[in-house]
Design an enzyme around this catalytic site. Structure first.
Site, PDB file in Angstrom:
ATOM      1  CG  ASP A  32      -4.930  -3.152  -5.749  1.00 50.54           C
ATOM      2  OD1 ASP A  32      -6.016  -3.752  -5.852  1.00 50.54           O
ATOM      3  OD2 ASP A  32      -4.433  -2.804  -4.652  1.00 50.54           O
ATOM      4  CG  ASP A  33      -8.531  -0.673  -6.240  1.00 45.67           C
ATOM      5  OD1 ASP A  33      -8.531  -1.883  -5.939  1.00 45.67           O
ATOM      6  OD2 ASP A  33      -8.845   0.222  -5.423  1.00 45.67           O
ATOM      7  CB  CYS A  72      -8.259  -6.092  -2.342  1.00 48.01           C
ATOM      8  SG  CYS A  72      -8.180  -4.359  -2.803  1.00 48.01           S
ATOM      9  CG  HIS A 128      -6.115  -7.478   0.823  1.00 46.21           C
ATOM     10  ND1 HIS A 128      -6.056  -6.204   0.299  1.00 46.21           N
ATOM     11  CD2 HIS A 128      -6.528  -7.342   2.094  1.00 46.21           C
ATOM     12  CE1 HIS A 128      -6.431  -5.344   1.220  1.00 46.21           C
ATOM     13  NE2 HIS A 128      -6.727  -6.007   2.325  1.00 46.21           N
ATOM     14  CG  ASP A 311      -8.049  -6.129  -7.199  1.00 48.31           C
ATOM     15  OD1 ASP A 311      -8.284  -5.081  -7.842  1.00 48.31           O
ATOM     16  OD2 ASP A 311      -7.707  -6.114  -5.996  1.00 48.31           O
ATOM     17  CG  HIS A 312     -11.949  -4.614  -7.365  1.00 46.00           C
ATOM     18  ND1 HIS A 312     -11.814  -3.255  -7.392  1.00 46.00           N
ATOM     19  CD2 HIS A 312     -11.151  -5.047  -6.354  1.00 46.00           C
ATOM     20  CE1 HIS A 312     -10.987  -2.893  -6.411  1.00 46.00           C
ATOM     21  NE2 HIS A 312     -10.558  -3.955  -5.783  1.00 46.00           N
TER      22      HIS A 312
END
Ligand SMILES: [Ca+2]
Ligand SMILES: [Ca+2]
Length: 492
Positions: A32-33, A72, A128, A311-312
């Site tokens: 994540d992130d 997300c 999410h 995810d980004h």
């Protein structure tokens, strides 16, 4: 007739002599992130990620991979459905796509694998949110492990109150605890157990979703000790970098709990945040290592496709902000790597790739029935030959009308009000100089504009959180339900 009978007999004989051929397993690891501050991805010179780097040596690394939405829920929805956010209208942290009639029965990536005889497992953050509760979650995956998440945390925030609401997630730093009490450690432990105990005659699709380095970024001293406690950890930033970015670029992250660079600098938190993010990245790297080692110990490494993705991206001061919700490389670029049967070893490609390519790529690698309704492209050509051209650039959308188009050399951005940016990523990898007004780039701009999504839906019903709309007639933007006017001061 005789031939058919012969073949049937052959098949029977073979089946009796050797075990039934099993399709390759899939190990699907989400972080994540996580931006590209990972050794093998080269985004930060001091990043210490020995386990992912080792995995990269037996796989193919995508150095120019991008999310389809820099947040997300829309990013993960897009990946799991294989559809662009502009096709579903899912741009915010809500809705959960199953609540929309159009997508309530849509076959997701793990469901497609289940339909082809795979047993599917999940733990941690893959989707999410709660996927509609315990009764409905069985439709998404067969076996559910721990939810993961933050795990142990300090009694109160480690840093002072942050602007725009002092959100409890906006926290980071060293605090004493056991690694074993973190959500991500538990996700890795559970995944290791599933790998050990998976039946050998049935392929698995195991998803493991790590929460860190999403804020709050807590780690123990030993993870911080991997990084110097001085300014050499800070990313390069340019003073007044936003002087040549359109005002509309601010609207994409208008009023958010993630502090601006100004706040972290003035409150002596910039270095602490950067070291905390790096420390958490190294911690997650160790958890990835535990899973990959379990796969090797189980003798499954040669029969398992591993895909690792974020995810980004995440800003840590670049362009004057921290956090996500941007269409620059720092906000859209993600780690993406594949390893396993059919994938070149120690390969690196600069061809653009998108997270929604994962769905068709895994289908292709595992020999499943192709699906014609997916909007991504199989990356198997690049997994066989890292130089193979992918003609389409990577396209990231953040709410209707705002799109980033990333080719091998250029980044072009188009905002809903018509304003634009162009960066020469070869000569200006930090995206410091917006060259969109230079006449010599007219043909480059035309070429990139043609990739702007043809379907560009407004937000789906019940969209919320980080949703931005724009009305051309009044030149007013609506950010999270509140009107933003040209004259409003940029929130800090
Ligand atoms: Ca995220
Ligand atoms: Ca600039």
């Amino acid at each position: 007739m005789l031939c058919a009978l012969f073949c049937v007999l052959c098949g029977r004989t073979e089946a009796a002599d050797s075990p039934k051929p099993v399709k390759p397993n899939v190990l699907f690891i989400a972080i994540d992130d996580q931006n590209d501050w990972i050794g093998a991805f080269g985004g930060h010179p001091l990043a210490k990620t020995p386990h992912i780097d080792r995995l990269a040596k037996r796989g193919t690394v995508f150095l120019n991979a991008h999310c389809n939405a820099p947040l997300c829920n829309p990013s993960r929805t897009s990946l799991m459905l294989g559809l662009r956010p502009t096709t579903t209208g899912i741009y915010g942290l809500a809705p959960w796509f199953r609540t929309l009639d159009e997508w309530k029965d849509r076959v997701t990536l793990p469901q497609h694998f289940k339909a082809h005889g795979y047993k599917t497992y999940t733990s941690g953050k893959i989707y999410h949110g709660g996927v509609g509760g315990p009764q409905k979650r069985q439709a998404e995956f067969d076996v559910w492990g721990p939810a993961g998440g933050i795990g142990v945390k300090p009694e109160k925030k480690l840093i002072g109150p942050t602007p725009m609401g002092n959100n409890p997630l906006m926290d980071w730093g060293v605090f004493p605890h056991k690694d074993e009490d973190k959500g991500d450690y538990q996700v890795a432990s559970w995944t290791v157990e599933q790998i050990k105990n998976a039946p050998k005659d049935e392929p698995f699709f195991i998803a493991a979703g790590f929460f860190l380095p999403h804020v709050p970024c807590y780690a123990t001293q030993k993870w911080f000790d991997l990084y110097p406690d001085d300014d050499s950890v800070l990313p390069p930033v340019l003073k007044n970098d936003r002087a040549d970015t359109p005002r509309f670029s601010w609207y994409l992250h208008w009023n958010l709990p993630e502090p601006r660079l100004k706040w972290v600098q003035e409150n002596n938190q910039w270095r602490n945040l950067v070291r905390s993010y790096l420390a958490c990245t190294s911690f997650v790297d160790a958890q990835v290592g535990r899973i990959v080692e379990a796969l090797e110990a189980a003798g499954q490494a040669d029969n398992t496709i591993i895909v690792l993705w974020g995810d980004h991206g995440w800003h840590l001061g670049e362009k004057g902000i921290t956090g996500k919700n941007t269409l620059w490389d720092r906000g859209t670029k993600v780690p993406l790597l594949f390893a396993g049967p059919g994938v070149s070893n120690a390969a690196r490609t600069t061809q653009p790739a998108e997270l929604l390519d994962i769905y068709p790529t895994l289908i292709d690698l595992c020999g499943l029935k192709p699906r014609t309704v997916l909007e991504g492209l199989s990356l198997v050509p690049q997994l066989k030959d890292a130089q193979a051209k992918r003609e389409r650039p990577a396209i990231t959308s953040h709410n209707q009308g705002n799109h980033g188009i990333r080719s091998e050399r250029w980044r072009y951005i188009h905002y809903a009000d018509g304003s634009e940016e162009l960066y020469d990523m070869k000569n200006d990898p930090n995206e410091w100089t917006n060259v969109v007004a230079k006449t010599e780039h007219a043909s480059v701009i035309t070429e990139h504009r043609r990739w702007l999504p043809k379907i560009d839906l407004p937000p789906a019903p019940n969209s919320a959180h980080r949703v931005l709309t724009y009305d051309k007639a009044t030149d007013e933007a609506i950010w999270e339900g509140k009107t933003v006017r040209r004259t409003d001061a940029i929130p800090e």
